[in-house]
Write an enzyme that holds these catalytic residues in place. Structure first.
Site, PDB file in Angstrom:
ATOM      1  N   ARG A 240      15.279  17.906  52.898  1.00 36.47           N
ATOM      2  CA  ARG A 240      14.571  19.130  53.270  1.00 36.47           C
ATOM      3  C   ARG A 240      14.419  19.111  54.779  1.00 36.47           C
ATOM      4  O   ARG A 240      14.201  18.049  55.376  1.00 36.47           O
ATOM      5  CB  ARG A 240      13.188  19.203  52.625  1.00 36.47           C
ATOM      6  CG  ARG A 240      13.189  19.538  51.141  1.00 36.47           C
ATOM      7  CD  ARG A 240      13.638  20.978  50.858  1.00 36.47           C
ATOM      8  NE  ARG A 240      13.557  21.325  49.450  1.00 36.47           N
ATOM      9  CZ  ARG A 240      14.557  21.190  48.561  1.00 36.47           C
ATOM     10  NH1 ARG A 240      15.729  20.722  48.953  1.00 36.47           N
ATOM     11  NH2 ARG A 240      14.381  21.564  47.308  1.00 36.47           N
ATOM     12  N   GLU A 269      14.096  28.295  56.526  1.00 28.45           N
ATOM     13  CA  GLU A 269      15.411  28.812  56.115  1.00 28.45           C
ATOM     14  C   GLU A 269      15.267  30.264  55.682  1.00 28.45           C
ATOM     15  O   GLU A 269      14.251  30.612  55.086  1.00 28.45           O
ATOM     16  CB  GLU A 269      15.966  27.966  54.963  1.00 28.45           C
ATOM     17  CG  GLU A 269      16.200  26.525  55.380  1.00 28.45           C
ATOM     18  CD  GLU A 269      16.695  25.634  54.238  1.00 28.45           C
ATOM     19  OE1 GLU A 269      16.782  26.115  53.088  1.00 28.45           O
ATOM     20  OE2 GLU A 269      16.972  24.459  54.488  1.00 28.45           O
ATOM     21  N   HIS A 288      22.181  25.211  53.565  1.00 28.05           N
ATOM     22  CA  HIS A 288      21.559  24.656  52.343  1.00 28.05           C
ATOM     23  C   HIS A 288      22.480  24.849  51.129  1.00 28.05           C
ATOM     24  O   HIS A 288      22.105  25.496  50.143  1.00 28.05           O
ATOM     25  CB  HIS A 288      20.184  25.295  52.088  1.00 28.05           C
ATOM     26  CG  HIS A 288      19.304  24.449  51.211  1.00 28.05           C
ATOM     27  ND1 HIS A 288      17.934  24.430  51.293  1.00 28.05           N
ATOM     28  CD2 HIS A 288      19.600  23.578  50.203  1.00 28.05           C
ATOM     29  CE1 HIS A 288      17.418  23.608  50.387  1.00 28.05           C
ATOM     30  NE2 HIS A 288      18.426  23.077  49.711  1.00 28.05           N
TER      31      HIS A 288
HETATM   32  C1  DGY Z   1      17.313  21.213  45.152  1.00 30.12           C
HETATM   33  O1  DGY Z   1      17.695  21.283  43.978  1.00 30.12           O
HETATM   34  O2  DGY Z   1      16.210  20.776  45.459  1.00 30.12           O
HETATM   35  C2  DGY Z   1      18.282  21.638  46.203  1.00 30.12           C
HETATM   36  O3  DGY Z   1      17.828  21.572  47.485  1.00 30.12           O
HETATM   37  C3  DGY Z   1      18.876  22.983  45.876  1.00 30.12           C
HETATM   38  O4  DGY Z   1      20.045  22.569  45.330  1.00 30.12           O
END
Ligand code: DGY
Length: 327
Positions: A240, A269, A288
């Site tokens: 993240r 984002e 992402h």
């Molecule tokens: C998640 O699943 O947490 C990802 O960041 C999105 O695929």
């Protein structure tokens, strides 16, 4: 005749997921694939629903729960759930589910795509060519970092971290890792050796971050951590954005430590084209897309749908996050 539970879905999902939900529930959805449902419309859509299927674009908090007094489950279509205020769900006895497992290998592939593109300057080279800047071949033109034989440092030894480590075998890399606690599983499976975070940052040629975003990991990479890295090191984040202090990374990259960064995630984002990190030639950015393959996104959607349906029909739920807390 029994009535079906009512549920709300915050985005148009792949048809197999909608079929799973339609078989057991009455659903309404925000019928748009590309854009998130506006907050006010979302809050007005959920007063009578038994469950909601959300994406990481939705903030699930006390306000959301107050707007959905009948809601028993929030089925998040992601493995991460930092978009959800878990304490607020627990206080209301609302179940949270996520989608672990089905995206592990796909995210690990993308971590490697960023690692390789960044270490070998693939995007920089492409940009140079399309700008008409390729003058000639010369001995030290566009030289990058060797991947084979290098030391890979994994921060976060969960499923994704282990999958990234497995791929290193083909490149004859030495693997070290850091985790809250040493993980015998990753050591046995990949031969990775445990290091403190500081030692890992000092030793690794490639650092791949795959920790969940929590109060502990928020901002864990800042000026101090970047200053420990090698001047040849590549930093890759598929976790993240908020685990990194972005302006400190920007300054560190300008000073050449780390050497470059491959980033799939950002604190806010979507980032704009004017984000300072995008002005640097030694940054490769992706929007992402760690889990973004047709097969994996379909699996995530069907798993979220299965979790939702199980919870609202009183069946065992495959991926509960807080079952023990809400009792
Ligand atoms: C998640 O699943 O947490 C990802 O960041 C999105 O695929």
């Amino acid at each position: 005749m029994t009535t079906k539970p009512d549920v709300y879905i915050t985005r148009r999902l792949p048809q197999p997921a909608l079929d799973i939900i339609a078989a057991a529930c009455n659903y309404t959805l925000w019928d748009d694939e590309a854009r998130p449902v506006p907050r006010d419309l979302l809050l007005r859509a959920i007063p009578d629903v038994d469950g909601v299927l959300t994406l990481l674009t939705e903030r699930v908090d006390a306000e959301f729960l107050a707007a959905a007094p009948r809601c028993k489950v929030v089925a998040n279509m992601a493995v991460g759930y930092d978009n959800v205020d878990l304490a607020a769900l627990n206080a209301r006895n609302v179940l949270l589910t996520n989608t672990p497992g089905v995206l592990t290998e796909t995210v690990a592939d993308l971590a490697w795509a960023l690692l390789m593109a960044t270490g070998r300057r693939v995007v920089e080279g492409h940009t140079l060519i399309t700008a008409g800047g390729w003058a000639d071949w010369s001995p030290m033109f566009m030289v990058g970092q060797d991947i084979h034989g290098a030391t890979l440092g994994i921060v976060g030894a969960g499923r994704i971290g282990a999958a990234v480590a497995r791929r290193a075998r083909g490149f004859a890399m030495r693997v070290i890792y850091h985790n809250r606690r040493p993980s015998p599983a990753i050591e046995t499976e990949t031969g990775a050796a445990y290091r403190t975070l500081d030692d890992l940052l000092r030793e690794a040629d490639f650092v791949v971050v795959s920790v969940p975003l929590t109060d502990t990991t928020r901002g864990m990479f800042g000026a101090r951590e970047f200053a420990l890295m090698k001047t040849t090191a590549v930093f890759v984040n598929v976790a993240r954005g908020a685990v990194v202090q972005e302006m400190e990374l920007y300054e560190a990259l300008q000073q050449g430590r780390p050497w470059s960064a491959g980033l799939d995630v950002f604190e806010h984002e979507p980032i704009g084209a004017d984000h300072p990190l995008l002005t640097l030639p030694n940054v490769v950015a992706a929007p992402h897309i760690g889990s973004a393959t047709t097969a994996t996104r379909t699996r995530m959607a069907t798993l979220a749908a299965t979790n939702l349906v199980a919870a609202v029909t009183g069946q065992p739920v495959p991926n509960p996050v807080n079952l023990e807390t809400i009792g």
